[in-house]
Write an enzyme that holds these catalytic residues in place. Structure first.
Site, PDB file in Angstrom:
ATOM      1  CB  CYS A 130      -0.935   0.000   1.203  1.00  7.93           C
ATOM      2  SG  CYS A 130      -1.972   1.473   1.285  1.00  7.93           S
ATOM      3  CB  CYS A 133      -0.348   2.185   4.454  1.00  3.29           C
ATOM      4  SG  CYS A 133      -2.162   2.290   4.538  1.00  3.29           S
TER       5      CYS A 133
END
Length: 177
Positions: A130, A133
């Site tokens: 991700c 993130c």
């Protein structure tokens, strides 16, 4: 099952993983709790029962019950957040301006030092791929612990994931270590 058992099961064509696993298990870049939690969170994210059991067995004595729970929580919350924020990133548009409306209170109160939890979330996010993130957690960890700690977490995540995938493939193909 121990990490040595796992290393013994790694096929010769992946012997570099054995060496990396050994050197990272003895890394001194992180505190013992940070190292152990990074391994545990990474193993859970890598989704291989044997690897997870071996790593938890190896490192659980280093972690307090609260820290072990926090490492598990880092994996759990990032399993959700990594999917959601990957969607936000891929879809673009107005979604980045909308509140997630997902409960994630463990991030505010993880039960361990915030930076340790952020480190573990970073490792899981690296495995889950991700971008948002990884960027968010990397910034926090780098500011608190430095670039070497970030790199160590990424190296642990990469190695644990590679070991999990390699053993899964070796099991499927009947390859011996």
């Amino acid at each position: 099952m121990s990490i040595d058992d796992i290393k013994d099961r790694i096929p010769d064509y992946a012997k570099d993983l054995r060496l990396n696993l050994s050197s990272l298990a003895n890394d001194v870049t992180l505190t013992p709790q940070q190292l152990a939690g990074t391994f545990v969170a990474s193993a859970l994210a890598a989704r291989n029962d044997d690897v997870t059991k071996a790593i938890v067995e190896q490192f659980s004595a280093t972690l307090s019950p609260e820290a072990l729970t926090a490492a598990k929580s880092a994996n759990a919350i990032m399993a959700m957040n990594n999917i959601y924020y990957r969607f936000v990133h891929m879809a673009g548009g107005e979604y980045s301006q909308m509140p997630a409306q997902l409960r994630m209170s463990v991030i505010a109160r993880p039960g361990v030092e915030k930076v340790d939890f952020e480190l573990w979330c970073l490792a899981v996010s690296v495995i889950n791929g991700c971008d948002l993130c990884v960027s968010s957690h990397e910034k926090i960890v780098r500011e608190a612990l430095g670039a070497s700690a970030v790199q160590t977490a990424a190296r642990i995540a990469a190695t644990v994931h590679a070991v999990a995938v390699t053993l899964q493939g070796a099991n499927a193909l009947g390859d011996k270590g």
